[in-house]
Design an enzyme around this catalytic site. Structure first.
Site, PDB file in Angstrom:
ATOM      1  N   ASP A  74      27.292  64.078  25.056  1.00 44.94           N
ATOM      2  CA  ASP A  74      27.474  65.529  25.126  1.00 44.94           C
ATOM      3  C   ASP A  74      26.205  66.193  24.593  1.00 44.94           C
ATOM      4  O   ASP A  74      25.809  65.952  23.453  1.00 44.94           O
ATOM      5  CB  ASP A  74      28.693  65.892  24.258  1.00 44.94           C
ATOM      6  CG  ASP A  74      29.079  67.353  24.361  1.00 44.94           C
ATOM      7  OD1 ASP A  74      28.320  68.139  24.935  1.00 44.94           O
ATOM      8  OD2 ASP A  74      30.160  67.704  23.839  1.00 44.94           O
ATOM      9  N   ASP A 102      26.796  68.995  31.259  1.00 48.55           N
ATOM     10  CA  ASP A 102      26.206  68.486  30.012  1.00 48.55           C
ATOM     11  C   ASP A 102      27.029  67.380  29.353  1.00 48.55           C
ATOM     12  O   ASP A 102      26.784  67.052  28.210  1.00 48.55           O
ATOM     13  CB  ASP A 102      26.007  69.642  29.022  1.00 48.55           C
ATOM     14  CG  ASP A 102      27.333  70.178  28.504  1.00 48.55           C
ATOM     15  OD1 ASP A 102      28.292  70.234  29.286  1.00 48.55           O
ATOM     16  OD2 ASP A 102      27.405  70.526  27.310  1.00 48.55           O
ATOM     17  N   GLU A 103      28.002  66.843  30.057  1.00 48.06           N
ATOM     18  CA  GLU A 103      28.820  65.780  29.470  1.00 48.06           C
ATOM     19  C   GLU A 103      29.028  64.631  30.452  1.00 48.06           C
ATOM     20  O   GLU A 103      29.317  64.870  31.623  1.00 48.06           O
ATOM     21  CB  GLU A 103      30.215  66.312  29.089  1.00 48.06           C
ATOM     22  CG  GLU A 103      30.247  67.224  27.897  1.00 48.06           C
ATOM     23  CD  GLU A 103      31.664  67.659  27.566  1.00 48.06           C
ATOM     24  OE1 GLU A 103      32.586  66.816  27.619  1.00 48.06           O
ATOM     25  OE2 GLU A 103      31.842  68.852  27.263  1.00 48.06           O
TER      26      GLU A 103
END
Length: 417
Positions: free
Chosen positions: A10, A113-114
């Site tokens: 993350d 973003d993960e």
DNA sequence: TCTGGGGTCCTAGGACCC
DNA sequence: TCTGGGGTCCTAGGACCC
């Protein structure tokens, strides 16, 4: 089958970190991450909310993602506000992905973003999980300039919860045997799946921590919260069976676009124009993805933030812009109660492949429409969104295509993810 | 010029059929 | 006359996530 090892990666304050790195690379001396700062939308066009915040913006001013910029500026007059830069985010996303691919062939993209990666059986190459996670974190920081949190466990839920334990730039394990000590003390609203509506219901039951939730009778939770009660009880106990990192994304269920209009719409003709511009976008995405849709839904948000929607099924699936536009207008007419409109949306679902021709009495007619849609799509792909647009938009003050996150051209986050 | 956009899943109620 | 109930589809709305 042995125990699985899942990592959750993350990016810390993703949009803000990426902007900070971008600015440093361009020679600026100030690192946005070290001062109160946010990435926020354009207030003039009524998109003024916080999309990402720095740690100090959160710590000093309690700034939250989704808050209005108007509100946060009152509390934090010296706050630095940067506009979003979605093309940059896409580059950073891809760069991070290419590093992760070295560490496991099995990656699930969870958002821009993960990611989850399946580290099972990778120890022979990259060593123990903790070592590998630290190596990944260091490489991303060294090569890309931003930091990540990594959570390690035996299922995705715990890996994700583990990654959130302490930020930034940290690696945590949260194996089932650690749940009691590491996760149970956390406030119940920190649990994945417990949001704005569920948390107060839990408080009312005297449940304030994840541990208290885990030790509540699941039958009571099911009685109060239906199937959701069972789900969050499982989560609180670290149980998540859907297990497995899926490298191929789940099939798309629907495609939608919506937009907040920069003025309140008070007549149906302006609404039609907005609907047309949304239809242009959503249909192009539909065709690019190779689908026809059988269900179209129109949603309306009023200037008082009341929200309602109306939907209808087609007899035969379609991907024609004009067909979908006309039905969107009909749905609008049937549902609009006359309030000033802030936001309009169109969503297409019940998708099927468009690689077969639907036989119909209007076959020849349909072929013409299809050719027209195709031609316009190609023009826009080649020469940009302004290469072809409908004349109703001339001098209308309304973008001929709208919805989604747009850069100059069709650089849409969701279509690239 | 206070409050974005894109998704998924679940539930409840009514229509309709057997 | 009296009076069911199950199953499925459709629609609206709410909840959650990033």
């Amino acid at each position: 089958m042995g125990k699985r090892i899942i990592f959750h990666i993350d990016v810390n304050s993703a949009y803000l970190s990426w902007e900070a790195v971008y600015r440093l690379q361009r020679g600026e001396s100030l690192d946005l991450r070290t001062v109160p700062s946010v990435v926020g939308g354009d207030e003039a066009s009524r998109h003024g909310i916080v999309l990402a915040k720095s740690m100090s913006a959160k710590a000093l001013y309690k700034i939250q993602t989704g808050e209005s910029l108007f509100a946060v500026r009152q509390r934090a007059p010296n706050l630095i506000i940067a506009p979003p830069r979605y093309d940059l985010y896409m580059q950073c996303h891809k760069a991070m992905l290419s590093i992760l691919e070295e560490y496991s062939p099995s990656i699930q993209i969870f958002s821009i973003d993960e990611c989850f990666i399946d580290y099972t059986n990778m120890e022979a190459i990259w060593g123990p999980p903790l070592d590998a996670a630290h190596a990944i974190g260091k490489r991303i920081e060294k090569e890309l300039g931003f930091t990540v949190n990594i959570g390690i466990s035996s299922n995705k839920l715990l890996a994700k919860m583990g990654g959130d334990l302490k930020k930034p730039n940290m690696v945590h394990t949260l194996f089932p045997e650690e749940v009691r000590t590491k996760m149970w003390p956390l406030p119940v609203e920190d649990l994945y799946g417990v949001g704005r509506a569920t948390a107060p219901k839990l408080y009312q039951m005297g449940i304030y921590t994840i541990g208290e939730l885990a030790n509540t009778d699941p039958e009571l939770l099911k009685y109060k919260l239906k199937s959701y009660g069972q789900l969050i009880w499982d989560y609180a106990n670290g149980i998540e069976e859907s297990n497995g990192v899926k490298d191929s994304r789940p099939p798309i269920k629907g495609i939608g676009n919506s937009t907040t209009i920069n003025f309140d719409v008070d007549n149906k003709y302006d609404a039609y124009k907005i609907l047309l511009s949304l239809t242009e976008m959503v249909c192009m995405r539909l065709r690019q993805a190779g689908f026809c849709a059988q269900l179209v839904a129109v949603s309306i948000k009023t200037n008082e933030f009341k929200h309602y929607s109306h939907q209808k099924k087609f007899y035969t699936p379609t991907d024609h812009t004009t067909v979908i536009y006309e039905s969107a207008c009909r749905l609008f007419d049937e549902s609009w109660k006359g309030e000033p409109i802030r936001h309009l949306g169109i969503r297409l679902s019940e998708l099927c492949g468009n690689d077969f021709i639907q036989l119909s009495i209007l076959e020849a007619h349909n072929e013409k429409k299809k050719k027209l849609d195709e031609t316009i799509d190609n023009l826009r792909m080649k020469f940009g969104s302004k290469a072809a647009f409908r004349s109703v938009f001339l001098h209308s003050g309304i973008h001929p295509i709208s919805g989604g996150v747009m850069e100059e051209e069709y650089q849409m986050m969701s279509s690239l993810l």
